[in-house]
Design a protein around this motif. Structure first.
Motif, PDB file in Angstrom:
ATOM      1  N   ARG A 148      58.864  37.891  30.010  1.00  0.00           N
ATOM      2  CA  ARG A 148      59.034  39.265  29.522  1.00  0.00           C
ATOM      3  C   ARG A 148      59.522  40.215  30.603  1.00  0.00           C
ATOM      4  O   ARG A 148      59.933  41.327  30.301  1.00  0.00           O
ATOM      5  CB  ARG A 148      57.710  39.783  28.967  1.00  0.00           C
ATOM      6  N   VAL A 149      59.410  39.818  31.865  1.00  0.00           N
ATOM      7  CA  VAL A 149      59.894  40.615  32.992  1.00  0.00           C
ATOM      8  C   VAL A 149      60.715  39.709  33.894  1.00  0.00           C
ATOM      9  O   VAL A 149      60.704  38.484  33.732  1.00  0.00           O
ATOM     10  CB  VAL A 149      58.726  41.253  33.802  1.00  0.00           C
ATOM     11  N   ASP A 150      61.426  40.317  34.854  1.00  0.00           N
ATOM     12  CA  ASP A 150      62.240  39.493  35.763  1.00  0.00           C
ATOM     13  C   ASP A 150      61.318  38.580  36.590  1.00  0.00           C
ATOM     14  O   ASP A 150      60.140  38.873  36.796  1.00  0.00           O
ATOM     15  CB  ASP A 150      63.110  40.373  36.659  1.00  0.00           C
ATOM     16  N   LEU A 151      61.875  37.479  37.033  1.00  0.00           N
ATOM     17  CA  LEU A 151      61.081  36.450  37.704  1.00  0.00           C
ATOM     18  C   LEU A 151      60.470  36.909  39.023  1.00  0.00           C
ATOM     19  O   LEU A 151      59.362  36.504  39.366  1.00  0.00           O
ATOM     20  CB  LEU A 151      61.912  35.187  37.914  1.00  0.00           C
ATOM     21  N   ASP A 152      61.177  37.773  39.770  1.00  0.00           N
ATOM     22  CA  ASP A 152      60.612  38.280  41.020  1.00  0.00           C
ATOM     23  C   ASP A 152      59.347  39.097  40.760  1.00  0.00           C
ATOM     24  O   ASP A 152      58.341  38.942  41.462  1.00  0.00           O
ATOM     25  CB  ASP A 152      61.632  39.143  41.776  1.00  0.00           C
ATOM     26  N   THR A 153      59.391  39.965  39.759  1.00  0.00           N
ATOM     27  CA  THR A 153      58.234  40.788  39.418  1.00  0.00           C
ATOM     28  C   THR A 153      57.086  39.914  38.925  1.00  0.00           C
ATOM     29  O   THR A 153      55.924  40.098  39.318  1.00  0.00           O
ATOM     30  CB  THR A 153      58.609  41.832  38.347  1.00  0.00           C
ATOM     31  N   LEU A 154      57.400  38.951  38.075  1.00  0.00           N
ATOM     32  CA  LEU A 154      56.374  38.058  37.548  1.00  0.00           C
ATOM     33  C   LEU A 154      55.725  37.247  38.674  1.00  0.00           C
ATOM     34  O   LEU A 154      54.497  37.131  38.741  1.00  0.00           O
ATOM     35  CB  LEU A 154      56.969  37.128  36.495  1.00  0.00           C
ATOM     36  N   ALA A 155      56.547  36.714  39.571  1.00  0.00           N
ATOM     37  CA  ALA A 155      56.013  35.917  40.677  1.00  0.00           C
ATOM     38  C   ALA A 155      55.128  36.770  41.584  1.00  0.00           C
ATOM     39  O   ALA A 155      54.061  36.328  42.010  1.00  0.00           O
ATOM     40  CB  ALA A 155      57.148  35.286  41.476  1.00  0.00           C
ATOM     41  N   PHE A 156      55.558  37.995  41.870  1.00  0.00           N
ATOM     42  CA  PHE A 156      54.738  38.893  42.691  1.00  0.00           C
ATOM     43  C   PHE A 156      53.378  39.112  42.029  1.00  0.00           C
ATOM     44  O   PHE A 156      52.333  38.983  42.671  1.00  0.00           O
ATOM     45  CB  PHE A 156      55.453  40.230  42.902  1.00  0.00           C
ATOM     46  N   ALA A 157      53.378  39.434  40.742  1.00  0.00           N
ATOM     47  CA  ALA A 157      52.123  39.702  40.022  1.00  0.00           C
ATOM     48  C   ALA A 157      51.226  38.470  40.003  1.00  0.00           C
ATOM     49  O   ALA A 157      50.012  38.564  40.233  1.00  0.00           O
ATOM     50  CB  ALA A 157      52.432  40.166  38.598  1.00  0.00           C
ATOM     51  N   THR A 183      43.076  31.376  33.063  1.00  0.00           N
ATOM     52  CA  THR A 183      43.129  32.052  31.770  1.00  0.00           C
ATOM     53  C   THR A 183      43.944  33.341  31.854  1.00  0.00           C
ATOM     54  O   THR A 183      44.826  33.588  31.024  1.00  0.00           O
ATOM     55  CB  THR A 183      41.710  32.358  31.262  1.00  0.00           C
ATOM     56  N   LEU A 184      43.659  34.157  32.863  1.00  0.00           N
ATOM     57  CA  LEU A 184      44.378  35.427  33.001  1.00  0.00           C
ATOM     58  C   LEU A 184      45.858  35.223  33.310  1.00  0.00           C
ATOM     59  O   LEU A 184      46.716  35.909  32.745  1.00  0.00           O
ATOM     60  CB  LEU A 184      43.734  36.285  34.087  1.00  0.00           C
ATOM     61  N   LEU A 185      46.152  34.299  34.195  1.00  0.00           N
ATOM     62  CA  LEU A 185      47.549  34.043  34.525  1.00  0.00           C
ATOM     63  C   LEU A 185      48.294  33.444  33.337  1.00  0.00           C
ATOM     64  O   LEU A 185      49.466  33.754  33.120  1.00  0.00           O
ATOM     65  CB  LEU A 185      47.649  33.141  35.756  1.00  0.00           C
ATOM     66  N   GLY A 186      47.604  32.619  32.565  1.00  0.00           N
ATOM     67  CA  GLY A 186      48.223  32.095  31.343  1.00  0.00           C
ATOM     68  C   GLY A 186      48.581  33.207  30.381  1.00  0.00           C
ATOM     69  O   GLY A 186      49.661  33.208  29.782  1.00  0.00           O
ATOM     70  N   ALA A 187      47.694  34.193  30.219  1.00  0.00           N
ATOM     71  CA  ALA A 187      47.966  35.326  29.326  1.00  0.00           C
ATOM     72  C   ALA A 187      49.111  36.176  29.862  1.00  0.00           C
ATOM     73  O   ALA A 187      49.930  36.682  29.088  1.00  0.00           O
ATOM     74  CB  ALA A 187      46.710  36.178  29.172  1.00  0.00           C
ATOM     75  N   LEU A 188      49.193  36.307  31.158  1.00  0.00           N
ATOM     76  CA  LEU A 188      50.248  37.101  31.774  1.00  0.00           C
ATOM     77  C   LEU A 188      51.615  36.422  31.674  1.00  0.00           C
ATOM     78  O   LEU A 188      52.618  37.061  31.368  1.00  0.00           O
ATOM     79  CB  LEU A 188      49.900  37.335  33.266  1.00  0.00           C
ATOM     80  N   VAL A 189      51.644  35.123  31.886  1.00  0.00           N
ATOM     81  CA  VAL A 189      52.911  34.387  31.941  1.00  0.00           C
ATOM     82  C   VAL A 189      53.365  33.934  30.553  1.00  0.00           C
ATOM     83  O   VAL A 189      54.500  34.188  30.142  1.00  0.00           O
ATOM     84  CB  VAL A 189      52.772  33.170  32.877  1.00  0.00           C
ATOM     85  N   ASP A 190      52.498  33.285  29.837  1.00  0.00           N
ATOM     86  CA  ASP A 190      52.878  32.656  28.559  1.00  0.00           C
ATOM     87  C   ASP A 190      52.467  33.557  27.395  1.00  0.00           C
ATOM     88  O   ASP A 190      51.621  33.196  26.571  1.00  0.00           O
ATOM     89  CB  ASP A 190      52.215  31.276  28.460  1.00  0.00           C
ATOM     90  N   THR A 191      53.074  34.717  27.329  1.00  0.00           N
ATOM     91  CA  THR A 191      52.666  35.754  26.360  1.00  0.00           C
ATOM     92  C   THR A 191      52.843  35.312  24.915  1.00  0.00           C
ATOM     93  O   THR A 191      52.107  35.773  24.050  1.00  0.00           O
ATOM     94  CB  THR A 191      53.453  37.052  26.610  1.00  0.00           C
ATOM     95  N   ASP A 192      53.760  34.441  24.636  1.00  0.00           N
ATOM     96  CA  ASP A 192      53.988  34.001  23.247  1.00  0.00           C
ATOM     97  C   ASP A 192      52.862  33.123  22.722  1.00  0.00           C
ATOM     98  O   ASP A 192      52.638  33.050  21.523  1.00  0.00           O
ATOM     99  CB  ASP A 192      55.319  33.233  23.145  1.00  0.00           C
ATOM    100  N   ARG A 193      52.131  32.468  23.628  1.00  0.00           N
ATOM    101  CA  ARG A 193      51.033  31.589  23.194  1.00  0.00           C
ATOM    102  C   ARG A 193      49.721  32.327  23.086  1.00  0.00           C
ATOM    103  O   ARG A 193      48.765  31.810  22.547  1.00  0.00           O
ATOM    104  CB  ARG A 193      50.887  30.417  24.156  1.00  0.00           C
ATOM    105  N   GLY A 194      49.660  33.532  23.674  1.00  0.00           N
ATOM    106  CA  GLY A 194      48.433  34.311  23.566  1.00  0.00           C
ATOM    107  C   GLY A 194      47.258  33.692  24.271  1.00  0.00           C
ATOM    108  O   GLY A 194      46.134  33.831  23.848  1.00  0.00           O
ATOM    109  N   LEU A 195      47.537  32.955  25.379  1.00  0.00           N
ATOM    110  CA  LEU A 195      46.450  32.321  26.130  1.00  0.00           C
ATOM    111  C   LEU A 195      45.690  33.415  26.779  1.00  0.00           C
ATOM    112  O   LEU A 195      44.918  33.586  27.443  1.00  0.00           O
ATOM    113  CB  LEU A 195      47.018  31.334  27.163  1.00  0.00           C
TER     114      LEU A 195
END
Length: 195
Positions: A148-157, A183-195
């Motif tokens: 949902r965001v650019d890869l640099d921003t996602l990797a930083f977070a 669990t939290l990183l899954g929710a942040l990264v894989d937003t379509d799965r709603g982990l």
């Protein structure tokens, strides 16, 4: 990196891995150079520690990625549906948390260790973030992940949040909870799965 620099960094990584304090004088003697030469080749103690910790991190990611590839081939998700990048990151954090030498370093030199590990201009964190960008990019390229965001921003977070959990005992006097991190990183990264 020259072969002598590589030898110094590899030796420092072995010392850290076995839980030995990084003594530049003793390390210089072990690799057969003067302390002055060691400093000229790899910098000060914290620079050397950063390069050694990065080498350990890089080897850990490579090992974990190899385990994924051996078990799952080119698949982007495991049989349970977890993204390859999330699985690799989970196993990476577990390996770091379980490394005796890392625990000794964090217990004996918490301020130095955290400064070296989390300095945004240092020798570890920028490389770890770039490595995470590569993990995400591989899943994007193989068609299993649309961030949902650019890869640099996602990797930083992801790296910063992961550090918060991995080093929670030193940063916040909390017990590291790697399951919560997953669990939290899954929710942040894989937003379509709603982990």
């Amino acid at each position: 990196m020259s072969s002598s620099e590589d030898l110094i960094v590899r030796t420092a990584a072995r010392w850290i891995d076995r839980g030995s304090r990084l003594d530049t004088g003793a390390l210089a003697a072990e690799v057969g150079v003067s302390r002055t030469t060691l400093f000229r080749r790899v910098g000060n103690r914290e620079d050397l520690m950063g390069d050694a910790l990065w080498l350990m991190s890089d080897r850990t990611i490579a090992s974990v990625t190899h385990r994924w590839d051996k078990a799952n081939g080119p698949a982007v998700r495991d049989p349970a549906g977890m993204l390859r990048c999330l699985w690799v990151m989970r196993e990476y954090r577990a390996a770091i948390a379980g490394n005796k030498g890392m625990r000794v370093l964090l217990e004996e030199e918490p301020t130095v260790a955290l400064r070296v590990l989390t300095d945004p201009h240092g020798r570890v964190q920028p490389r770890v973030i770039a490595q995470h960008v590569d993990l995400f990019a591989r899943d994007v390229a193989d068609g299993g992940f649309t961030p949902r965001v650019d890869l640099d921003t996602l990797a930083f977070a992801v790296v910063r949040l992961g550090e918060g959990f991995l080093y929670a005992d030193v940063l916040a006097d909390r017990t590291p909870d790697l399951e919560a991190a997953t669990t939290l990183l899954g929710a942040l990264v894989d937003t379509d799965r709603g982990l």
